[in-house]
Motif scaffolding. Sequence first.
Motif, PDB file in Angstrom:
ATOM      1  N   LYS A   1       0.816  -1.218   0.000  1.00  0.00           N
ATOM      2  CA  LYS A   1       0.000   0.000   0.000  1.00  0.00           C
ATOM      3  C   LYS A   1       0.852   1.271   0.000  1.00  0.00           C
ATOM      4  O   LYS A   1       0.575   2.213  -0.730  1.00  0.00           O
ATOM      5  CB  LYS A   1      -0.920  -0.024   1.219  1.00  0.00           C
ATOM      6  CG  LYS A   1      -1.840   1.154   1.321  1.00  0.00           C
ATOM      7  CD  LYS A   1      -2.706   1.053   2.560  1.00  0.00           C
ATOM      8  CE  LYS A   1      -3.496   2.294   2.807  1.00  0.00           C
ATOM      9  NZ  LYS A   1      -4.281   2.228   4.024  1.00  0.00           N
TER      10      LYS A   1
ATOM     11  N   LYS B   1      -4.334  11.013  -3.255  1.00  0.00           N
ATOM     12  CA  LYS B   1      -4.403  10.055  -2.155  1.00  0.00           C
ATOM     13  C   LYS B   1      -5.687  10.233  -1.356  1.00  0.00           C
ATOM     14  O   LYS B   1      -6.330   9.260  -0.970  1.00  0.00           O
ATOM     15  CB  LYS B   1      -3.199  10.210  -1.227  1.00  0.00           C
ATOM     16  CG  LYS B   1      -1.907   9.725  -1.813  1.00  0.00           C
ATOM     17  CD  LYS B   1      -0.777   9.992  -0.839  1.00  0.00           C
ATOM     18  CE  LYS B   1       0.570   9.769  -1.469  1.00  0.00           C
ATOM     19  NZ  LYS B   1       1.677  10.071  -0.570  1.00  0.00           N
TER      20      LYS B   1
ATOM     21  N   ILE C   1      -8.526   8.772  -3.344  1.00  0.00           N
ATOM     22  CA  ILE C   1      -8.452   7.302  -3.329  1.00  0.00           C
ATOM     23  C   ILE C   1      -8.940   6.760  -1.988  1.00  0.00           C
ATOM     24  O   ILE C   1      -9.734   5.810  -1.934  1.00  0.00           O
ATOM     25  CB  ILE C   1      -7.013   6.823  -3.621  1.00  0.00           C
ATOM     26  CG1 ILE C   1      -6.660   7.090  -5.089  1.00  0.00           C
ATOM     27  CG2 ILE C   1      -6.848   5.331  -3.290  1.00  0.00           C
ATOM     28  CD1 ILE C   1      -5.186   6.919  -5.412  1.00  0.00           C
ATOM     29  N   LEU C   2      -8.494   7.353  -0.891  1.00  0.00           N
ATOM     30  CA  LEU C   2      -8.901   6.886   0.427  1.00  0.00           C
ATOM     31  C   LEU C   2     -10.394   7.082   0.659  1.00  0.00           C
ATOM     32  O   LEU C   2     -11.066   6.214   1.219  1.00  0.00           O
ATOM     33  CB  LEU C   2      -8.090   7.592   1.516  1.00  0.00           C
ATOM     34  CG  LEU C   2      -6.622   7.199   1.598  1.00  0.00           C
ATOM     35  CD1 LEU C   2      -5.872   8.080   2.590  1.00  0.00           C
ATOM     36  CD2 LEU C   2      -6.474   5.731   1.976  1.00  0.00           C
TER      37      LEU C   2
ATOM     38  N   SER D   1     -12.298   4.550  -1.480  1.00  0.00           N
ATOM     39  CA  SER D   1     -12.113   3.220  -0.893  1.00  0.00           C
ATOM     40  C   SER D   1     -13.011   3.032   0.328  1.00  0.00           C
ATOM     41  O   SER D   1     -13.600   1.969   0.528  1.00  0.00           O
ATOM     42  CB  SER D   1     -10.656   3.009  -0.481  1.00  0.00           C
ATOM     43  OG  SER D   1      -9.827   3.046  -1.594  1.00  0.00           O
ATOM     44  N   ALA D   2     -13.114   4.061   1.141  1.00  0.00           N
ATOM     45  CA  ALA D   2     -13.958   3.982   2.334  1.00  0.00           C
ATOM     46  C   ALA D   2     -15.435   3.870   1.960  1.00  0.00           C
ATOM     47  O   ALA D   2     -16.194   3.137   2.599  1.00  0.00           O
ATOM     48  CB  ALA D   2     -13.725   5.204   3.220  1.00  0.00           C
TER      49      ALA D   2
ATOM     50  N   LEU E   1     -16.596   2.522  -0.792  1.00  0.00           N
ATOM     51  CA  LEU E   1     -16.767   1.151  -1.291  1.00  0.00           C
ATOM     52  C   LEU E   1     -16.814   0.146  -0.147  1.00  0.00           C
ATOM     53  O   LEU E   1     -17.589  -0.799  -0.167  1.00  0.00           O
ATOM     54  CB  LEU E   1     -15.644   0.791  -2.259  1.00  0.00           C
ATOM     55  CG  LEU E   1     -15.713   1.459  -3.619  1.00  0.00           C
ATOM     56  CD1 LEU E   1     -14.457   1.149  -4.425  1.00  0.00           C
ATOM     57  CD2 LEU E   1     -16.944   1.008  -4.379  1.00  0.00           C
ATOM     58  N   ARG E   2     -16.016   0.365   0.859  1.00  0.00           N
ATOM     59  CA  ARG E   2     -16.007  -0.533   2.015  1.00  0.00           C
ATOM     60  C   ARG E   2     -17.363  -0.496   2.729  1.00  0.00           C
ATOM     61  O   ARG E   2     -17.895  -1.533   3.115  1.00  0.00           O
ATOM     62  CB  ARG E   2     -14.884  -0.147   2.965  1.00  0.00           C
ATOM     63  CG  ARG E   2     -14.728  -1.073   4.129  1.00  0.00           C
ATOM     64  CD  ARG E   2     -13.442  -0.721   4.896  1.00  0.00           C
ATOM     65  NE  ARG E   2     -13.310  -1.558   6.058  1.00  0.00           N
ATOM     66  CZ  ARG E   2     -12.834  -2.798   6.061  1.00  0.00           C
ATOM     67  NH1 ARG E   2     -12.463  -3.343   4.920  1.00  0.00           N
ATOM     68  NH2 ARG E   2     -12.735  -3.481   7.172  1.00  0.00           N
TER      69      ARG E   2
ATOM     70  N   ASP F   1     -19.854  -2.309   0.740  1.00  0.00           N
ATOM     71  CA  ASP F   1     -19.628  -3.743   0.833  1.00  0.00           C
ATOM     72  C   ASP F   1     -20.437  -4.360   1.972  1.00  0.00           C
ATOM     73  O   ASP F   1     -20.800  -5.526   1.923  1.00  0.00           O
ATOM     74  CB  ASP F   1     -18.129  -4.022   1.029  1.00  0.00           C
ATOM     75  CG  ASP F   1     -17.814  -5.499   1.114  1.00  0.00           C
ATOM     76  OD1 ASP F   1     -18.216  -6.238   0.197  1.00  0.00           O
ATOM     77  OD2 ASP F   1     -17.166  -5.904   2.093  1.00  0.00           O
TER      78      ASP F   1
ATOM     79  N   LYS G   1     -13.958   3.185   8.474  1.00  0.00           N
ATOM     80  CA  LYS G   1     -12.907   3.876   7.718  1.00  0.00           C
ATOM     81  C   LYS G   1     -13.444   5.171   7.099  1.00  0.00           C
ATOM     82  O   LYS G   1     -12.763   6.193   7.089  1.00  0.00           O
ATOM     83  CB  LYS G   1     -12.340   2.954   6.638  1.00  0.00           C
ATOM     84  CG  LYS G   1     -11.078   3.456   6.019  1.00  0.00           C
ATOM     85  CD  LYS G   1      -9.957   3.473   7.030  1.00  0.00           C
ATOM     86  CE  LYS G   1      -8.631   3.747   6.376  1.00  0.00           C
ATOM     87  NZ  LYS G   1      -7.553   3.865   7.350  1.00  0.00           N
TER      88      LYS G   1
END
Length: 85
Positions: A2, A14, A17-18, A21-22, A24-25, A28, A71
């Motif tokens: 990472k 960045k 992206i973070l 990603s959070a 998407l998490r 999920d 997150k």
Amino acid sequence: NKELFLKRFTLKEKQIILLLSAILRAADGTEFESVEFVTNMGIKIKKSAIKFYFKKISPELKNRFFKKSKKLSEITNKKIKCSEN
């Protein structure tokens, strides 16, 4: 790795992206529900919180959603809230 991966991006990239990603998490956390359930979801972003609205949510899913959205809360410095509408 990472850290090596993130060295390729600017600070702004960045952060994007973070954040993505959070998101998407957190999404999920709803993966085991039907497509109909997922299409009946809304979101409101306020100064101190991000509130997700669901047409219907089981207690098990709500718990899973909150675990997966930690997150997102850390990155945005906002509380994550969840309710049925």
